[in-house]
Scaffold this motif. Structure first.
Motif, PDB file in Angstrom:
ATOM      1  N   TYR A 141       2.426  -3.870   4.292  1.00  0.00           N
ATOM      2  CA  TYR A 141       3.091  -4.591   3.200  1.00  0.00           C
ATOM      3  C   TYR A 141       3.739  -5.813   3.829  1.00  0.00           C
ATOM      4  O   TYR A 141       4.710  -5.706   4.572  1.00  0.00           O
ATOM      5  CB  TYR A 141       4.145  -3.708   2.527  1.00  0.00           C
ATOM      6  CG  TYR A 141       4.763  -4.339   1.291  1.00  0.00           C
ATOM      7  CD1 TYR A 141       4.184  -4.178   0.040  1.00  0.00           C
ATOM      8  CD2 TYR A 141       5.932  -5.094   1.384  1.00  0.00           C
ATOM      9  CE1 TYR A 141       4.741  -4.752  -1.096  1.00  0.00           C
ATOM     10  CE2 TYR A 141       6.495  -5.670   0.259  1.00  0.00           C
ATOM     11  CZ  TYR A 141       5.902  -5.494  -0.983  1.00  0.00           C
ATOM     12  OH  TYR A 141       6.461  -6.065  -2.108  1.00  0.00           O
ATOM     13  N   HIS A 187      10.399   2.201   5.672  1.00  0.00           N
ATOM     14  CA  HIS A 187       9.145   1.534   5.317  1.00  0.00           C
ATOM     15  C   HIS A 187       8.474   1.041   6.602  1.00  0.00           C
ATOM     16  O   HIS A 187       8.565  -0.121   6.983  1.00  0.00           O
ATOM     17  CB  HIS A 187       9.414   0.375   4.357  1.00  0.00           C
ATOM     18  CG  HIS A 187      10.124   0.784   3.100  1.00  0.00           C
ATOM     19  ND1 HIS A 187       9.568   1.643   2.173  1.00  0.00           N
ATOM     20  CD2 HIS A 187      11.362   0.461   2.634  1.00  0.00           C
ATOM     21  CE1 HIS A 187      10.422   1.824   1.170  1.00  0.00           C
ATOM     22  NE2 HIS A 187      11.521   1.116   1.432  1.00  0.00           N
ATOM     23  N   VAL A 201       5.991  -2.122   6.811  1.00  0.00           N
ATOM     24  CA  VAL A 201       6.444  -3.424   6.333  1.00  0.00           C
ATOM     25  C   VAL A 201       6.412  -4.433   7.476  1.00  0.00           C
ATOM     26  O   VAL A 201       6.789  -4.117   8.606  1.00  0.00           O
ATOM     27  CB  VAL A 201       7.863  -3.330   5.742  1.00  0.00           C
ATOM     28  CG1 VAL A 201       8.495  -4.713   5.624  1.00  0.00           C
ATOM     29  CG2 VAL A 201       7.821  -2.674   4.376  1.00  0.00           C
ATOM     30  N   HIS A 225      14.114  -3.223  -1.044  1.00  0.00           N
ATOM     31  CA  HIS A 225      13.843  -1.783  -1.131  1.00  0.00           C
ATOM     32  C   HIS A 225      13.928  -1.296  -2.562  1.00  0.00           C
ATOM     33  O   HIS A 225      13.020  -0.612  -3.052  1.00  0.00           O
ATOM     34  CB  HIS A 225      14.838  -1.015  -0.260  1.00  0.00           C
ATOM     35  CG  HIS A 225      14.865   0.454  -0.535  1.00  0.00           C
ATOM     36  ND1 HIS A 225      13.837   1.300  -0.167  1.00  0.00           N
ATOM     37  CD2 HIS A 225      15.806   1.220  -1.179  1.00  0.00           C
ATOM     38  CE1 HIS A 225      14.131   2.532  -0.561  1.00  0.00           C
ATOM     39  NE2 HIS A 225      15.309   2.512  -1.168  1.00  0.00           N
ATOM     40  N   LEU A 255       9.946  -1.894  -3.079  1.00  0.00           N
ATOM     41  CA  LEU A 255       9.334  -0.865  -2.221  1.00  0.00           C
ATOM     42  C   LEU A 255       9.593   0.551  -2.702  1.00  0.00           C
ATOM     43  O   LEU A 255       8.684   1.384  -2.670  1.00  0.00           O
ATOM     44  CB  LEU A 255       9.838  -1.032  -0.792  1.00  0.00           C
ATOM     45  CG  LEU A 255       9.409  -2.324  -0.112  1.00  0.00           C
ATOM     46  CD1 LEU A 255      10.004  -2.437   1.286  1.00  0.00           C
ATOM     47  CD2 LEU A 255       7.885  -2.423  -0.049  1.00  0.00           C
ATOM     48  N   ARG A 313       7.239   1.948  -5.276  1.00  0.00           N
ATOM     49  CA  ARG A 313       5.889   2.216  -4.800  1.00  0.00           C
ATOM     50  C   ARG A 313       5.760   3.639  -4.263  1.00  0.00           C
ATOM     51  O   ARG A 313       4.660   4.154  -4.125  1.00  0.00           O
ATOM     52  CB  ARG A 313       5.530   1.215  -3.680  1.00  0.00           C
ATOM     53  CG  ARG A 313       5.321  -0.204  -4.197  1.00  0.00           C
ATOM     54  CD  ARG A 313       5.361  -1.198  -3.058  1.00  0.00           C
ATOM     55  NE  ARG A 313       4.316  -0.939  -2.085  1.00  0.00           N
ATOM     56  CZ  ARG A 313       3.119  -1.451  -2.101  1.00  0.00           C
ATOM     57  NH1 ARG A 313       2.790  -2.259  -3.095  1.00  0.00           N
ATOM     58  NH2 ARG A 313       2.234  -1.187  -1.170  1.00  0.00           N
TER      59      ARG A 313
END
Length: 367
Positions: free
Chosen positions: A110, A146, A149, A360, A364, A367
């Motif tokens: 990402y 994450h 990322v 976030h 994110l 997701r």
């Protein structure tokens, strides 16, 4: 019997005036040459990078020493060959601050691209790893989990929304971004401080063509140093190279005559372009430190910044774009700021924390 001259009668012939002038000129040239050599050794081997780039001719700088280079469409951009002397800062082959970027990006990555001016590049921070985009990546991985990322720093000092829009079209879309973090502010104020007849959407009222060349006499480092010191030779600072100066302007009158319509249009175009290529986007209002007193503290600049932030809010509301109110969320403690508009390393951590939480929660976590 030969005559013998008495000791007191001995006389050394006095050099003629032309000979004395030639001796003086030769001595001066030798001294100048020695001073020139010593100055070159000092600047290129001993002096700190700031002093080197200030006094040396741009064309004499080693390729790794200068941050910027010319570009046919954005006027200038980051120099891909830049490397700081201590090795803690560099530009990659794509002209981004930091480490090399994989193209195409790895499966599952990402990718977030941060765009803006020196406040995104983080001009006052010497280490790439301490900039706010680098800290944003670290926090999204370590604090929020994450792990895939990746955050790229596409900030370029001095760029307004106009250059960033061109860069998005010509270069950044090729990086396959999933999210654009758009942070504009002070660089869209400067184009408004021009005579009304010079206020144009392409910023040519403020920006002149990138031409770092110098006069013939500036090939002498000694003469150039004197010229820079006395103000009749252009320095290598970005403002010296590309900005047009207008002394004695009535700044409030400029703001009255030059509304931020070009800034608004550039934001609308940035949003439309990102959405056309299915790239998410967020905006942030511009933050500054009132405790750091410089020109940004003046009433005219404060008015312009507030008007610019209203443009950002309007663009976000009109287009349903997530907006981080960084102007009110960012801590104004002077200990976090290098000047009124640039954070230091400690401030970058605070700034990155605000962006990390917002990204976030808005992009994110769902997701």
């Amino acid at each position: 019997m030969h005559d013998v001259a008495c000791e007191g009668d001995f006389r050394v012939p006095k050099p003629s005036l032309p000979r004395r002038l030639a001796i003086a000129l030769g001595a001066a040239l030798c001294a100048g040459a020695l001073f020139e050599i010593g100055l070159r050794i000092y600047l290129f081997e001993v002096a700190d990078p700031e002093r080197l780039t200030k006094y040396a001719r741009f064309d004499d700088l080693p390729p790794q020493a200068h941050i910027f280079g010319g570009h046919p469409f954005t006027n200038y951009r980051l120099n891909e060959g830049y490397r700081s002397r201590d090795g803690k800062s560099r530009h990659d082959a794509l002209g981004l601050r930091g480490g090399d970027v994989a193209l195409p990006k790895a499966r599952g990555t990402y990718r977030i691209v941060c765009i803006g001016g020196s406040t995104t590049y983080c001009t006052e921070i010497r280490e790439d790893s301490a900039t706010y985009p680098a800290q944003l990546e670290h926090m999204l991985r370590e604090r929020y989990g994450h792990e895939q990322v990746e955050v790229l720093n596409a900030g370029v000092g001095g760029w307004s929304s106009w250059e960033c829009l061109i860069d998005l079209e010509l270069r950044l879309l090729d990086l396959e971004p999933d999210l654009l973090v758009v942070y504009h502010g002070i660089n869209d104020v400067y184009p408004r401080f021009v005579p009304p007849e010079r206020y144009r959407g392409d910023d040519t009222g403020l920006i002149r063509q990138w031409q770092p060349g110098a006069a013939w006499w500036e090939h002498s480092l000694l003469l150039r140093c004197i010229g820079v010191k006395l103000g009749f030779a252009r320095g290598n600072a970005l403002q010296d190279l590309v900005h047009i100066s207008y002394p004695r302007l009535d700044l409030d009158a400029c703001l009255d005559a030059n509304p931020p319509v070009h800034f608004a249009r550039n934001l609308e175009s940035t949003i439309a372009l990102a959405r056309h290529f299915h790239v998410d986007l967020m905006l942030a209002t511009f933050a500054w430190c009132g405790g750091r007193k410089d020109y940004v503290s003046s009433p005219a600049y404060q008015r312009a910044i507030h008007e610019g932030n209203d443009v950002i809010r309007s663009a976000a509301a009109k287009n349903s774009v997530p907006l981080l109110e960084l102007s009110s969320a960012m801590d104004p403690d002077p200990a976090l700021w290098a000047d009124s508009r640039h954070v230091n390393a400690a401030g970058a951590r605070v700034m990155a924390g605000l962006f990390a939480r917002f990204v976030h929660e808005r992009f994110l976590a769902p997701r």
